[in-house]
Write an enzyme that holds these catalytic residues in place. Sequence first.
Site, PDB file in Angstrom:
ATOM      1  N   ARG A  57      -3.107   6.571   9.411  1.00  0.00           N
ATOM      2  CA  ARG A  57      -2.815   7.137  10.731  1.00  0.00           C
ATOM      3  C   ARG A  57      -3.191   8.612  10.707  1.00  0.00           C
ATOM      4  O   ARG A  57      -2.931   9.306   9.708  1.00  0.00           O
ATOM      5  CB  ARG A  57      -1.323   7.007  11.077  1.00  0.00           C
ATOM      6  CG  ARG A  57      -0.855   5.611  11.430  1.00  0.00           C
ATOM      7  CD  ARG A  57      -1.434   5.119  12.772  1.00  0.00           C
ATOM      8  NE  ARG A  57      -0.954   3.792  13.132  1.00  0.00           N
ATOM      9  CZ  ARG A  57      -1.600   2.645  12.891  1.00  0.00           C
ATOM     10  NH1 ARG A  57      -2.771   2.666  12.274  1.00  0.00           N
ATOM     11  NH2 ARG A  57      -1.100   1.493  13.288  1.00  0.00           N
TER      12      ARG A  57
ATOM     13  N   HIS B 183     -11.262   3.746  14.621  1.00  0.00           N
ATOM     14  CA  HIS B 183     -10.033   2.987  14.320  1.00  0.00           C
ATOM     15  C   HIS B 183     -10.280   1.469  14.314  1.00  0.00           C
ATOM     16  O   HIS B 183      -9.769   0.744  15.169  1.00  0.00           O
ATOM     17  CB  HIS B 183      -8.912   3.359  15.311  1.00  0.00           C
ATOM     18  CG  HIS B 183      -7.561   2.958  14.791  1.00  0.00           C
ATOM     19  ND1 HIS B 183      -6.409   3.660  15.087  1.00  0.00           N
ATOM     20  CD2 HIS B 183      -7.159   1.939  13.999  1.00  0.00           C
ATOM     21  CE1 HIS B 183      -5.379   3.081  14.495  1.00  0.00           C
ATOM     22  NE2 HIS B 183      -5.817   2.028  13.844  1.00  0.00           N
TER      23      HIS B 183
HETATM   24  P1  NDP Z   1       2.963  -1.835   4.123  1.00  0.00           P
HETATM   25  O1  NDP Z   1       4.116  -1.556   4.989  1.00  0.00           O
HETATM   26  O2  NDP Z   1       2.768  -3.214   3.586  1.00  0.00           O
HETATM   27  O3  NDP Z   1       2.987  -0.842   2.858  1.00  0.00           O
HETATM   28  C1  NDP Z   1       3.219   0.507   2.970  1.00  0.00           C
HETATM   29  C2  NDP Z   1       3.039   1.152   1.623  1.00  0.00           C
HETATM   30  O4  NDP Z   1       3.272   2.565   1.757  1.00  0.00           O
HETATM   31  C3  NDP Z   1       4.051   0.635   0.598  1.00  0.00           C
HETATM   32  O5  NDP Z   1       3.485   0.628  -0.694  1.00  0.00           O
HETATM   33  C4  NDP Z   1       5.153   1.703   0.672  1.00  0.00           C
HETATM   34  O6  NDP Z   1       5.932   1.847  -0.495  1.00  0.00           O
HETATM   35  C5  NDP Z   1       4.326   2.951   0.877  1.00  0.00           C
HETATM   36  N1  NDP Z   1       5.154   4.011   1.474  1.00  0.00           N
HETATM   37  C6  NDP Z   1       5.811   4.001   2.650  1.00  0.00           C
HETATM   38  N2  NDP Z   1       6.483   5.145   2.820  1.00  0.00           N
HETATM   39  C7  NDP Z   1       6.259   5.888   1.710  1.00  0.00           C
HETATM   40  C8  NDP Z   1       6.690   7.151   1.273  1.00  0.00           C
HETATM   41  N3  NDP Z   1       7.501   7.903   2.014  1.00  0.00           N
HETATM   42  N4  NDP Z   1       6.271   7.594   0.079  1.00  0.00           N
HETATM   43  C9  NDP Z   1       5.459   6.835  -0.701  1.00  0.00           C
HETATM   44  N5  NDP Z   1       5.012   5.626  -0.342  1.00  0.00           N
HETATM   45  C10 NDP Z   1       5.401   5.159   0.849  1.00  0.00           C
HETATM   46  O7  NDP Z   1       1.656  -1.353   4.936  1.00  0.00           O
HETATM   47  P2  NDP Z   1       0.188  -1.987   4.944  1.00  0.00           P
HETATM   48  O8  NDP Z   1      -0.390  -1.902   3.582  1.00  0.00           O
HETATM   49  O9  NDP Z   1       0.211  -3.303   5.613  1.00  0.00           O
HETATM   50  O10 NDP Z   1      -0.544  -0.974   5.944  1.00  0.00           O
HETATM   51  C11 NDP Z   1      -0.579   0.417   5.717  1.00  0.00           C
HETATM   52  C12 NDP Z   1      -0.945   1.132   6.996  1.00  0.00           C
HETATM   53  O11 NDP Z   1      -2.321   0.949   7.309  1.00  0.00           O
HETATM   54  C13 NDP Z   1      -0.237   0.640   8.248  1.00  0.00           C
HETATM   55  O12 NDP Z   1       1.067   1.158   8.353  1.00  0.00           O
HETATM   56  C14 NDP Z   1      -1.142   1.150   9.357  1.00  0.00           C
HETATM   57  O13 NDP Z   1      -0.730   2.424   9.792  1.00  0.00           O
HETATM   58  C15 NDP Z   1      -2.493   1.261   8.684  1.00  0.00           C
HETATM   59  N6  NDP Z   1      -3.471   0.325   9.266  1.00  0.00           N
HETATM   60  C16 NDP Z   1      -4.659   0.830   9.729  1.00  0.00           C
HETATM   61  C17 NDP Z   1      -5.615  -0.014  10.239  1.00  0.00           C
HETATM   62  C18 NDP Z   1      -6.937   0.512  10.673  1.00  0.00           C
HETATM   63  O14 NDP Z   1      -7.727  -0.249  11.244  1.00  0.00           O
HETATM   64  N7  NDP Z   1      -7.239   1.761  10.428  1.00  0.00           N
HETATM   65  C19 NDP Z   1      -5.392  -1.472  10.355  1.00  0.00           C
HETATM   66  C20 NDP Z   1      -4.120  -1.881   9.812  1.00  0.00           C
HETATM   67  C21 NDP Z   1      -3.193  -1.022   9.299  1.00  0.00           C
HETATM   68  P3  NDP Z   1       6.796   0.594  -1.063  1.00  0.00           P
HETATM   69  O15 NDP Z   1       5.765  -0.279  -1.735  1.00  0.00           O
HETATM   70  O16 NDP Z   1       7.724   1.213  -2.016  1.00  0.00           O
HETATM   71  O17 NDP Z   1       7.452  -0.045   0.129  1.00  0.00           O
END
Ligand code: NDP
Length: 314
Positions: free
Chosen positions: A229, A277
């Site tokens: 994002r 995006h």
């Molecule tokens: P998930 O919710 O499955 O995973 C999020 C990851 O980020 C987890 O490993 C989580 O840690 C980590 N995380 C969250 N908060 C923190 C923090 N404060 N500090 C450190 N690590 C953190 O998300 P996805 O993998 O499914 O997707 C990631 C993002 O990709 C989405 O939220 C979206 O914004 C973006 N996206 C973009 C797209 C595009 O076309 N550009 C398409 C789809 C998604 P933990 O493992 O400990 O929970």
Amino acid sequence: MAAALGTLVFYSEFDDFETWKKALQAQLPTLQVVHATAVERPEDVHYAMAWKPPAGFFQRMPNLRLIINLGAGVDALVARDDLPPGIPITRITDPQMGRMMAGYVLFAVLRHARDIPHFEQAQRRGEWAYRHPRAHADITVAVLGLGQLGAMAATEVQRQGFRTLGWSRSPRRIEGVACRSGMDTLDEVLDQADIVVLMLPLTPETRGLFDRARLQRLKRGAAFVNVARGTLVDQAALTELLESGHIDSATLDVFEREPLPAGDPLWRMPKVLITPHLASVAIPESSALQIAANIQRVAAGQEPEHRIDAMRGY
Ligand code: NDP
């Protein structure tokens, strides 16, 4: 004959209703799938599948049992103040979507690792600008966020022989990836990275995480990839660091403001690749399997899978 599952309402300005309806009904023939503009009896709607619906959308349906976010990122949904309390929210976590994202990330990593921005510039000047390729093992890639999408991308990156670091909130184990967790390890990860890939969700904790000070910490000449994002990053600071050459190049799929405004200096930077995006999108035929399983679970009085935690923000 199977019992009717009730009605699912659909809302998205980006996704094709008929394609989704066909995909969902192929899995659940007794599910009524109705576009939001055609709902006659809101009280009959049990499931809502939506991407950025208008304010008050969910409140029209008093008997909702499940909200399905039509995408992987839930930041826009959890930031709303009109969510009905207690209704479970799920999101799309489809392996095909993960594969599409991993493909984009691998492309971006290879673009930087193989100095493609340098050769593109040289080509425009008509110059044979040889630069000796670096071995993948000598390049460190940090994948920040190891969720459904990030873990798959990190796996693909390490399979190409890059030294791969991963970072998440809680400890993760991924074969071939040196994983760290927690805010106190972030700078240690960044200090080592030649290529940084942002795959974190936008939450109150991650908004603005890449401020000027943190971007300045990146190694001189590092490359920056953002598929998560735009508001995770101070875009003005990123632009300045790209201009000064501190950050060598970037592949950006997301921005503070989308569409990226016409006059934005990022458009003119020769070593920046901008895509609108679309690093990954939900694929109806494969996502429908996961959505259908969740609808069946909820219809049977069970908890849906991949429920998001609105307090945590993802
Ligand atoms: P998930 O919710 O499955 O995973 C999020 C990851 O980020 C987890 O490993 C989580 O840690 C980590 N995380 C969250 N908060 C923190 C923090 N404060 N500090 C450190 N690590 C953190 O998300 P996805 O993998 O499914 O997707 C990631 C993002 O990709 C989405 O939220 C979206 O914004 C973006 N996206 C973009 C797209 C595009 O076309 N550009 C398409 C789809 C998604 P933990 O493992 O400990 O929970």
